[in-house]
Scaffold this active site. Sequence first.
Site, PDB file in Angstrom:
ATOM      1  N   HIS A   1     -30.763 -70.071  62.426  1.00  0.00           N
ATOM      2  CA  HIS A   1     -31.229 -69.740  63.823  1.00  0.00           C
ATOM      3  C   HIS A   1     -32.118 -70.453  63.636  1.00  0.00           C
ATOM      4  O   HIS A   1     -32.499 -71.569  62.532  1.00  0.00           O
ATOM      5  CB  HIS A   1     -32.148 -68.322  63.433  1.00  0.00           C
ATOM      6  CG  HIS A   1     -33.361 -68.389  62.775  1.00  0.00           C
ATOM      7  ND1 HIS A   1     -32.784 -67.780  61.158  1.00  0.00           N
ATOM      8  CD2 HIS A   1     -34.564 -68.301  62.140  1.00  0.00           C
ATOM      9  CE1 HIS A   1     -33.830 -67.922  59.828  1.00  0.00           C
ATOM     10  NE2 HIS A   1     -34.372 -68.397  61.185  1.00  0.00           N
TER      11      HIS A   1
ATOM     12  N   HIS B   1     -36.607 -76.374  63.889  1.00  0.00           N
ATOM     13  CA  HIS B   1     -35.654 -76.610  62.864  1.00  0.00           C
ATOM     14  C   HIS B   1     -34.441 -75.834  62.470  1.00  0.00           C
ATOM     15  O   HIS B   1     -34.611 -74.807  62.927  1.00  0.00           O
ATOM     16  CB  HIS B   1     -36.041 -77.369  61.426  1.00  0.00           C
ATOM     17  CG  HIS B   1     -37.427 -76.358  61.457  1.00  0.00           C
ATOM     18  ND1 HIS B   1     -38.175 -76.070  61.255  1.00  0.00           N
ATOM     19  CD2 HIS B   1     -36.441 -75.815  59.638  1.00  0.00           C
ATOM     20  CE1 HIS B   1     -38.555 -75.173  60.449  1.00  0.00           C
ATOM     21  NE2 HIS B   1     -37.602 -74.916  60.159  1.00  0.00           N
TER      22      HIS B   1
HETATM   23  P1  2AM Z   1     -37.939 -68.997  59.092  1.00  0.00           P
HETATM   24  O1  2AM Z   1     -38.316 -69.382  60.568  1.00  0.00           O
HETATM   25  O2  2AM Z   1     -37.337 -67.492  59.267  1.00  0.00           O
HETATM   26  O3  2AM Z   1     -39.244 -68.003  58.968  1.00  0.00           O
HETATM   27  C1  2AM Z   1     -40.256 -73.726  56.445  1.00  0.00           C
HETATM   28  O4  2AM Z   1     -40.879 -72.203  55.820  1.00  0.00           O
HETATM   29  C2  2AM Z   1     -39.127 -72.737  56.535  1.00  0.00           C
HETATM   30  O5  2AM Z   1     -37.180 -71.820  55.755  1.00  0.00           O
HETATM   31  C3  2AM Z   1     -38.891 -72.095  58.047  1.00  0.00           C
HETATM   32  O6  2AM Z   1     -38.031 -72.155  59.035  1.00  0.00           O
HETATM   33  C4  2AM Z   1     -38.796 -70.648  57.341  1.00  0.00           C
HETATM   34  O7  2AM Z   1     -37.994 -69.807  58.292  1.00  0.00           O
HETATM   35  C5  2AM Z   1     -37.814 -71.315  56.085  1.00  0.00           C
HETATM   36  N1  2AM Z   1     -37.811 -69.963  55.165  1.00  0.00           N
HETATM   37  C6  2AM Z   1     -36.030 -70.004  54.658  1.00  0.00           C
HETATM   38  N2  2AM Z   1     -36.426 -68.924  53.519  1.00  0.00           N
HETATM   39  C7  2AM Z   1     -37.492 -68.715  53.711  1.00  0.00           C
HETATM   40  C8  2AM Z   1     -38.660 -67.791  52.802  1.00  0.00           C
HETATM   41  N3  2AM Z   1     -38.244 -67.100  51.212  1.00  0.00           N
HETATM   42  N4  2AM Z   1     -39.488 -67.691  52.724  1.00  0.00           N
HETATM   43  C9  2AM Z   1     -40.193 -68.827  53.584  1.00  0.00           C
HETATM   44  N5  2AM Z   1     -39.574 -69.928  54.652  1.00  0.00           N
HETATM   45  C10 2AM Z   1     -38.560 -69.771  54.681  1.00  0.00           C
END
Ligand code: 2AM
Length: 181
Positions: free
Chosen positions: A126, A44
């Site tokens: 991303h 996602h």
């Molecule tokens: P990431 O994939 O770049 O880690 C579920 O955790 C989703 O939320 C993931 O896609 C994660 O990004 C995103 N996300 C964004 N901000 C976050 C945060 N502060 N803590 C954890 N997950 C975060």
Amino acid sequence: MNEPSSRLFFALWPDEVTRAKLDQIATALHASWGGRRMQSDTLHMTLAFLGETPLSRLDALRELAATISVEAFTLRLDRPGCWQHNHVGWLGLSATQPALAQLVADLRQAMTANQFAFDDKRFMPHVTLLRNAQCGPPPSCQPVIWHANDFVLLASRRQQPGYDVLGTWPLSAPPDIPKPA
Ligand code: 2AM
């Protein structure tokens, strides 16, 4: 007693064809950087991360999502990258997509207006494809074209990997492009 809550975030959720293409890029990145691939059915793009949110506020969250009015858009995911600080390998965009930025800005504004807390770091679009990656130079990858027609509210499952879709909202139809005479 603690109020029931879930770890919530708004996201773009790919259709099956886009998901398969993202998964192919994960194969290429994994060959270069190793690490652990994300399960294909969880891929996602996060739009806004709320974190633990009381379930008593779910209706208010769904209501604000329903007020969002942004035209459907197409993403060209052509930029593989890897973050040294958290060992995440990802696919992003080399050019900004104004409608995507608008969608994120409108969600943030609506959440703020409704007293929802969220991660307000600068948005860096991303799709996470690898964790625990050993970052190096990026391999060359075919761009993935993703037609985003809706956005979703996801909840992280507690006991196993994966997300539950708690709501889906359509993006509006873009105006017809006039055909050349
Ligand atoms: P990431 O994939 O770049 O880690 C579920 O955790 C989703 O939320 C993931 O896609 C994660 O990004 C995103 N996300 C964004 N901000 C976050 C945060 N502060 N803590 C954890 N997950 C975060």
